[in-house]
Design an enzyme around this catalytic site. Structure first.
Site, PDB file in Angstrom:
ATOM      1  N   GLY A  96      -9.424   3.775  -0.246  1.00  0.00           N
ATOM      2  CA  GLY A  96      -9.462   2.497  -1.146  1.00  0.00           C
ATOM      3  C   GLY A  96      -9.359   1.155  -0.419  1.00  0.00           C
ATOM      4  N   ALA A  97     -10.165   0.386  -0.825  1.00  0.00           N
ATOM      5  CA  ALA A  97     -10.074  -1.020  -0.359  1.00  0.00           C
ATOM      6  C   ALA A  97     -10.004  -2.038  -1.188  1.00  0.00           C
ATOM      7  CB  ALA A  97     -11.202  -1.204   0.623  1.00  0.00           C
ATOM      8  N   GLY A  98      -8.871  -1.984  -2.146  1.00  0.00           N
ATOM      9  CA  GLY A  98      -8.913  -2.939  -3.063  1.00  0.00           C
ATOM     10  C   GLY A  98      -7.618  -3.660  -2.565  1.00  0.00           C
ATOM     11  N   ALA A 149      -4.153  -2.982  -2.610  1.00  0.00           N
ATOM     12  CA  ALA A 149      -3.468  -1.813  -2.077  1.00  0.00           C
ATOM     13  C   ALA A 149      -3.877  -1.642  -0.691  1.00  0.00           C
ATOM     14  CB  ALA A 149      -3.136  -0.817  -2.922  1.00  0.00           C
ATOM     15  N   LYS A 182      -1.356 -12.794  -7.463  1.00  0.00           N
ATOM     16  CA  LYS A 182      -0.809 -12.564  -6.206  1.00  0.00           C
ATOM     17  C   LYS A 182      -1.710 -13.244  -5.010  1.00  0.00           C
ATOM     18  CE  LYS A 182       1.176  -8.000  -6.301  1.00  0.00           C
ATOM     19  NZ  LYS A 182       1.223  -6.739  -5.784  1.00  0.00           N
ATOM     20  N   ASP A 189       5.233  -6.112  -0.397  1.00  0.00           N
ATOM     21  CA  ASP A 189       4.682  -5.020  -0.848  1.00  0.00           C
ATOM     22  C   ASP A 189       4.542  -4.162   0.562  1.00  0.00           C
ATOM     23  OD1 ASP A 189       4.400  -5.229  -3.613  1.00  0.00           O
ATOM     24  OD2 ASP A 189       2.469  -6.295  -3.501  1.00  0.00           O
ATOM     25  N   SER A 236      10.891  -3.905 -12.537  1.00  0.00           N
ATOM     26  CA  SER A 236      11.749  -4.824 -11.402  1.00  0.00           C
ATOM     27  C   SER A 236      13.027  -5.256 -12.244  1.00  0.00           C
ATOM     28  CB  SER A 236      10.847  -5.872 -11.014  1.00  0.00           C
ATOM     29  OG  SER A 236       9.771  -5.470 -10.462  1.00  0.00           O
TER      30      SER A 236
HETATM   31  P1  ATR Z   1      -5.516  -2.465  -6.246  1.00  0.00           P
HETATM   32  O1  ATR Z   1      -5.434  -3.949  -5.997  1.00  0.00           O
HETATM   33  O2  ATR Z   1      -4.625  -1.863  -6.922  1.00  0.00           O
HETATM   34  O3  ATR Z   1      -5.985  -1.953  -5.007  1.00  0.00           O
HETATM   35  P2  ATR Z   1      -8.410  -2.771  -6.951  1.00  0.00           P
HETATM   36  O4  ATR Z   1      -8.373  -4.209  -6.037  1.00  0.00           O
HETATM   37  O5  ATR Z   1      -9.147  -2.721  -8.222  1.00  0.00           O
HETATM   38  O6  ATR Z   1      -7.025  -2.541  -7.415  1.00  0.00           O
HETATM   39  O7  ATR Z   1      -9.082  -1.607  -6.212  1.00  0.00           O
HETATM   40  C1  ATR Z   1      -9.064  -0.281  -6.555  1.00  0.00           C
HETATM   41  C2  ATR Z   1      -9.407   0.719  -5.472  1.00  0.00           C
HETATM   42  O8  ATR Z   1      -9.803   1.778  -6.101  1.00  0.00           O
HETATM   43  C3  ATR Z   1     -10.982   0.115  -5.074  1.00  0.00           C
HETATM   44  O9  ATR Z   1     -10.965   0.749  -3.546  1.00  0.00           O
HETATM   45  C4  ATR Z   1     -11.938   0.877  -5.909  1.00  0.00           C
HETATM   46  O10 ATR Z   1     -13.008   1.254  -5.065  1.00  0.00           O
HETATM   47  P3  ATR Z   1     -14.496   0.351  -5.078  1.00  0.00           P
HETATM   48  O11 ATR Z   1     -14.030  -1.208  -4.243  1.00  0.00           O
HETATM   49  O12 ATR Z   1     -15.558   0.906  -4.786  1.00  0.00           O
HETATM   50  O13 ATR Z   1     -14.419  -0.068  -6.617  1.00  0.00           O
HETATM   51  C5  ATR Z   1     -10.932   2.390  -5.853  1.00  0.00           C
HETATM   52  N1  ATR Z   1     -11.661   2.859  -7.062  1.00  0.00           N
HETATM   53  C6  ATR Z   1     -11.581   2.718  -8.136  1.00  0.00           C
HETATM   54  N2  ATR Z   1     -12.041   3.783  -8.962  1.00  0.00           N
HETATM   55  C7  ATR Z   1     -12.679   4.601  -8.052  1.00  0.00           C
HETATM   56  C8  ATR Z   1     -13.509   5.833  -8.314  1.00  0.00           C
HETATM   57  N3  ATR Z   1     -13.761   6.354  -9.414  1.00  0.00           N
HETATM   58  N4  ATR Z   1     -13.994   6.165  -7.175  1.00  0.00           N
HETATM   59  C9  ATR Z   1     -13.891   5.672  -6.091  1.00  0.00           C
HETATM   60  N5  ATR Z   1     -12.980   4.648  -5.733  1.00  0.00           N
HETATM   61  C10 ATR Z   1     -12.335   4.159  -7.044  1.00  0.00           C
END
Ligand code: ATR
Length: 284
Positions: free
Chosen positions: A130-132, A134, A70, A106, A22
């Site tokens: 993925g449901a973190g 992002a 955040k 973002d 940044s």
């Molecule tokens: P961010 O804020 O960058 O999205 P995060 O909140 O830690 O990071 O989320 C990481 C994402 O990657 C989640 O969706 C996680 O799945 P879980 O909710 O089941 O933990 C996913 N993820 C990380 N490692 C994984 C793996 N080995 N296989 C499948 N999904 C994974």
């Protein structure tokens, strides 16, 4: 950039902040606009409300906020943009009377990046992996941009379910459908836009959230929110089926551009963003 008595200070708060692109991004934008500003990373390990208050009292004009602050930063703001509030995540603070107003660039960055790659969301079926944090942002953005359907796939089903509930409540629709990652084959549509929003591949570029060919056979176009490595395994799998795939560097670029535009009430010309993108590409 010469630091003078009138230099305006901007910053980034997070933990860690040492690998951020940044400062380079914002200094390049300031240079293109001949603005005298500095952008400083601030490592905030402890008391976030005090850090935000201190920044305001020191006259810091605007800030970016990154992990892990955040969500918690919302409690220290005097105003929050409605989408950022619904999302529960702010990455940009704009100085206003009495404090900072919060925005989420973002998701603005993701929308602009997709648009620039010619990826339309409206009326389309989207699959988010993925449901973190992002994935949550991507789901809000896709629903807001009037996607036809958004499948949110996650290893931990409950997280996808919780996000789907929130987005659907906010949109007054059932547009987001949560799915267990391994149930991808139950997606009804024969083709979809795939957005990779997991952290898999970040620490090990040989890893990918889903390996199965049957998933990639139905991908029309792929967008990976990860940009390092420049060509991720997810992108390779999409391309192996003859389809286009993009990484997340443009999302990073446009979140920065959008923050800068909010701070300075300006519009950055496209050619400036393009040359900045080339510069960022060389840094990764
Ligand atoms: P961010 O804020 O960058 O999205 P995060 O909140 O830690 O990071 O989320 C990481 C994402 O990657 C989640 O969706 C996680 O799945 P879980 O909710 O089941 O933990 C996913 N993820 C990380 N490692 C994984 C793996 N080995 N296989 C499948 N999904 C994974």
């Amino acid at each position: 950039m010469e630091v003078k008595g009138t230099t305006q200070v901007y910053g980034l708060i997070g933990n860690p902040v040492s690998h951020t692109l940044s400062p380079m991004l914002h200094h390049a934008l300031a240079e293109s606009e001949e603005r005298n500003m500095v952008y400083v990373p601030f490592l905030v390990e402890g008391n976030l409300p005090d850090a935000v208050k201190g920044a305001y009292e020191l006259g810091i004009q605007g800030m970016n906020v990154t992990v892990p602050h955040k969500n918690q930063v919302l409690d220290s703001l005097v105003e929050v943009d409605h989408l950022a509030k619904a999302l529960g995540a702010v990455n940009t603070l704009v100085r206003v009377t009495g404090g900072y107003a919060g925005y989420n660039t973002d998701i603005i960055g993701l929308r602009r990046a997709l648009l620039e790659e010619g990826i339309t969301i409206a009326g389309e079926t989207i699959v988010i992996l993925g449901a973190g944090g992002a994935g949550r942002g991507a789901a809000f953005m896709c629903a807001n941009e009037k996607a036809k359907k958004v499948y949110l796939l996650n290893r931990t089903y409950e997280k996808a379910e919780e996000i789907a509930k929130q987005v659907n409540l906010y949109n007054g629709s059932e547009v987001v459908v949560p799915l267990q990652l391994s149930s991808y084959a139950t997606i009804e549509e024969s083709s979809y836009i795939a957005i990779q929003a997991s952290s898999v591949g970040l620490s090990n570029p040989e890893q990918v959230i889903l390996e199965e060919e049957e998933f990639y056979e139905r991908v029309q176009v792929g967008y990976d929110m990860v940009y390092k490595p420049f060509e991720t395994k997810f992108m390779k799998l999409v391309e192996s089926k003859g389809k286009k795939a993009y990484n997340g560097l443009k999302m990073l670029l446009y979140q920065g551009v959008a923050s800068y535009e909010l701070w300075n009430s300006c519009v950055i010309p496209e050619e400036v963003s393009t040359s900045l993108y080339d510069k960022m590409k060389m840094q990764i």
